[in-house]
Design a protein around this motif. Structure first.
Motif, PDB file in Angstrom:
ATOM      1  N   ARG A 137       0.821  -1.224   0.000  1.00 60.65           N
ATOM      2  CA  ARG A 137       0.000   0.000   0.000  1.00 60.65           C
ATOM      3  C   ARG A 137       0.844   1.260   0.000  1.00 60.65           C
ATOM      4  N   ILE A 138       1.979   1.244   0.701  1.00 58.77           N
ATOM      5  CA  ILE A 138       2.807   2.445   0.785  1.00 58.77           C
ATOM      6  C   ILE A 138       3.787   2.538  -0.386  1.00 58.77           C
ATOM      7  N   SER A 139       3.746   1.548  -1.259  1.00 54.52           N
ATOM      8  CA  SER A 139       4.644   1.528  -2.411  1.00 54.52           C
ATOM      9  C   SER A 139       3.992   2.216  -3.605  1.00 54.52           C
ATOM     10  N   ASP A 140       4.808   2.661  -4.520  1.00 51.67           N
ATOM     11  CA  ASP A 140       4.331   3.287  -5.750  1.00 51.67           C
ATOM     12  C   ASP A 140       4.375   2.260  -6.868  1.00 51.67           C
ATOM     13  N   GLU A 141       3.211   2.002  -7.483  1.00 57.71           N
ATOM     14  CA  GLU A 141       3.177   1.039  -8.579  1.00 57.71           C
ATOM     15  C   GLU A 141       3.923   1.611  -9.777  1.00 57.71           C
ATOM     16  N   VAL A 142       4.757   0.765 -10.358  1.00 56.90           N
ATOM     17  CA  VAL A 142       5.594   1.182 -11.477  1.00 56.90           C
ATOM     18  C   VAL A 142       4.923   0.797 -12.784  1.00 56.90           C
ATOM     19  N   ARG A 143       4.801   1.766 -13.670  1.00 51.55           N
ATOM     20  CA  ARG A 143       4.242   1.515 -14.990  1.00 51.55           C
ATOM     21  C   ARG A 143       5.389   1.266 -15.965  1.00 51.55           C
ATOM     22  N   ILE A 144       5.448   0.063 -16.477  1.00 45.89           N
ATOM     23  CA  ILE A 144       6.506  -0.270 -17.426  1.00 45.89           C
ATOM     24  C   ILE A 144       6.090   0.210 -18.808  1.00 45.89           C
ATOM     25  N   THR A 145       6.632   1.349 -19.213  1.00 48.98           N
ATOM     26  CA  THR A 145       6.216   1.938 -20.490  1.00 48.98           C
ATOM     27  C   THR A 145       7.383   2.132 -21.453  1.00 48.98           C
ATOM     28  N   LEU A 146       8.567   1.761 -21.039  1.00 47.04           N
ATOM     29  CA  LEU A 146       9.721   1.938 -21.903  1.00 47.04           C
ATOM     30  C   LEU A 146       9.565   1.110 -23.169  1.00 47.04           C
ATOM     31  N   ASP A 147       9.715   1.733 -24.312  1.00 46.85           N
ATOM     32  CA  ASP A 147       9.536   1.054 -25.592  1.00 46.85           C
ATOM     33  C   ASP A 147      10.558  -0.055 -25.761  1.00 46.85           C
ATOM     34  N   GLU A 148      10.077  -1.258 -26.042  1.00 53.91           N
ATOM     35  CA  GLU A 148      10.935  -2.432 -26.144  1.00 53.91           C
ATOM     36  C   GLU A 148      11.972  -2.267 -27.246  1.00 53.91           C
ATOM     37  N   VAL A 149      11.561  -1.677 -28.362  1.00 58.41           N
ATOM     38  CA  VAL A 149      12.483  -1.484 -29.473  1.00 58.41           C
ATOM     39  C   VAL A 149      13.618  -0.556 -29.065  1.00 58.41           C
ATOM     40  N   LYS A 150      13.257   0.478 -28.311  1.00 49.87           N
ATOM     41  CA  LYS A 150      14.261   1.434 -27.864  1.00 49.87           C
ATOM     42  C   LYS A 150      15.288   0.758 -26.973  1.00 49.87           C
ATOM     43  N   VAL A 151      14.829  -0.130 -26.088  1.00 46.44           N
ATOM     44  CA  VAL A 151      15.743  -0.850 -25.210  1.00 46.44           C
ATOM     45  C   VAL A 151      16.715  -1.678 -26.031  1.00 46.44           C
ATOM     46  N   GLU A 152      16.172  -2.395 -27.029  1.00 46.39           N
ATOM     47  CA  GLU A 152      17.023  -3.238 -27.865  1.00 46.39           C
ATOM     48  C   GLU A 152      18.059  -2.396 -28.604  1.00 46.39           C
ATOM     49  N   GLN A 153      17.655  -1.228 -29.077  1.00 49.19           N
ATOM     50  CA  GLN A 153      18.587  -0.361 -29.779  1.00 49.19           C
ATOM     51  C   GLN A 153      19.689   0.134 -28.854  1.00 49.19           C
ATOM     52  N   GLU A 154      19.303   0.509 -27.631  1.00 46.04           N
ATOM     53  CA  GLU A 154      20.293   1.001 -26.683  1.00 46.04           C
ATOM     54  C   GLU A 154      21.284  -0.085 -26.307  1.00 46.04           C
ATOM     55  N   LEU A 155      20.767  -1.310 -26.104  1.00 41.51           N
ATOM     56  CA  LEU A 155      21.655  -2.414 -25.765  1.00 41.51           C
ATOM     57  C   LEU A 155      22.597  -2.719 -26.921  1.00 41.51           C
ATOM     58  N   ALA A 156      22.091  -2.636 -28.138  1.00 38.52           N
ATOM     59  CA  ALA A 156      22.921  -2.885 -29.310  1.00 38.52           C
ATOM     60  C   ALA A 156      24.018  -1.829 -29.412  1.00 38.52           C
ATOM     61  N   GLU A 157      23.641  -0.549 -29.183  1.00 38.28           N
ATOM     62  CA  GLU A 157      24.623   0.525 -29.234  1.00 38.28           C
ATOM     63  C   GLU A 157      25.670   0.360 -28.148  1.00 38.28           C
ATOM     64  N   ALA A 158      25.232  -0.077 -26.962  1.00 40.25           N
ATOM     65  CA  ALA A 158      26.166  -0.301 -25.860  1.00 40.25           C
ATOM     66  C   ALA A 158      27.159  -1.393 -26.225  1.00 40.25           C
ATOM     67  N   SER A 159      26.649  -2.458 -26.857  1.00 42.82           N
ATOM     68  CA  SER A 159      27.512  -3.559 -27.275  1.00 42.82           C
ATOM     69  C   SER A 159      28.530  -3.097 -28.296  1.00 42.82           C
ATOM     70  N   GLN A 160      28.082  -2.277 -29.267  1.00 48.36           N
ATOM     71  CA  GLN A 160      28.988  -1.753 -30.274  1.00 48.36           C
ATOM     72  C   GLN A 160      30.037  -0.848 -29.638  1.00 48.36           C
ATOM     73  N   ASN A 161      29.596  -0.082 -28.639  1.00 45.06           N
ATOM     74  CA  ASN A 161      30.504   0.825 -27.942  1.00 45.06           C
ATOM     75  C   ASN A 161      31.591   0.042 -27.219  1.00 45.06           C
ATOM     76  N   GLU A 162      31.178  -1.063 -26.562  1.00 49.75           N
ATOM     77  CA  GLU A 162      32.137  -1.911 -25.862  1.00 49.75           C
ATOM     78  C   GLU A 162      33.146  -2.500 -26.840  1.00 49.75           C
ATOM     79  N   GLU A 163      32.640  -2.981 -27.997  1.00 53.44           N
ATOM     80  CA  GLU A 163      33.524  -3.606 -28.977  1.00 53.44           C
ATOM     81  C   GLU A 163      34.516  -2.588 -29.520  1.00 53.44           C
TER      82      GLU A 163
END
Length: 236
Positions: A137-163
């Motif tokens: 009750r005292i917690s704030d419900e989290v709305r998961i609205t982050l676009d899935e495609v955007k996450v995949e793109q960011e992870l891909a860019e991070a991987s490229q950055n690491e390489e």
């Protein structure tokens, strides 16, 4: 009567508690970093349309967790500030333990806990359930609205950055070094913790040590997170 649980028993009883949930499941843990086994169990409960409430207390959700949560229709996620409790319960059983969810199956840790069954200790179970509901009750419900495609793109860019970083400095990222030795990345991280090249904090994050730096290890940061670089001839 309440049952004492050691490390291995806590892992076993928690898995059974999730598998045996028929109506509801409440998971309260400060750190929301779920391993594949926990995710598999929760996905099965989601398919069965079991009401699942997860409460966490550290606001550092990894994109993988966000991406995974988006796919589950019957999981509700809440954030509770200053949360330190670790409590897991279904409609018939409750586990109160020192075990964080991210530590599930890590039998090298020393954990303690108790298991309470409703039909044996109804008053204790009821008190634990009411406290869990208060935390929800005292917690704030989290709305998961982050676009899935955007996450995949960011992870891909991070991987490229690491390489790119790896090539520039003639070093290998942890994942590349693990692949060289035909290991999983997490297994290599565990080996480096054992060798003293890395340390593991309470919230499951790795930090490089002076010994790790002395063998050529480096920590690099980017807008997508941090990663380690290692000399390609680092011995494991």
């Amino acid at each position: 009567m309440a049952k004492f649980l050691n490390t291995s028993a806590t892992n076993f009883y928690l898995e059974e508690l999730i598998k045996n949930a028929k109506e509801r499941l409440i998971l309260i843990s400060p750190y929301l970093r779920l391993n594949d086994r926990i995710k598999e169990l929760l996905e099965d409960k989601n398919r069965l349309k079991i009401d699942i409430r997860i409460v966490y207390g550290k606001s550092d959700l990894h994109p993988d967790e966000i991406k995974w949560m988006q796919k589950l229709d019957y999981v509700r996620l809440s954030f509770c500030k200053n949360l330190h409790a670790k409590c897991y319960m279904n409609e018939a059983e409750c586990i109160i333990s020192s075990l964080n969810l991210y530590e599930f199956s890590q039998v090298n840790n020393n954990e303690m806990g108790i298991s309470v069954r409703k039909y044996e200790d109804d008053d204790v179970f009821k008190d634990a359930y009411e406290e869990a509901q208060r935390i929800i009750r005292i917690s704030d419900e989290v709305r998961i609205t982050l676009d899935e495609v955007k996450v995949e793109q960011e992870l891909a860019e991070a991987s490229q950055n690491e390489e790119s970083e790896s090539n520039n400095f003639s070093k290998l990222t942890t994942s590349k070094l693990a692949a060289k030795y035909k290991l999983k990345t997490n297994d290599l991280l565990d080996k480096f913790v054992q060798k003293g090249f890395l340390t593991l904090s309470e919230n499951g994050k790795h930090f490089i040590t002076d010994l790790g730096k002395s063998v050529g290890g480096e920590f690099r940061s980017s807008q997508y997170g941090g990663y380690f670089l290692w000399d390609e001839n680092t011995e494991i």
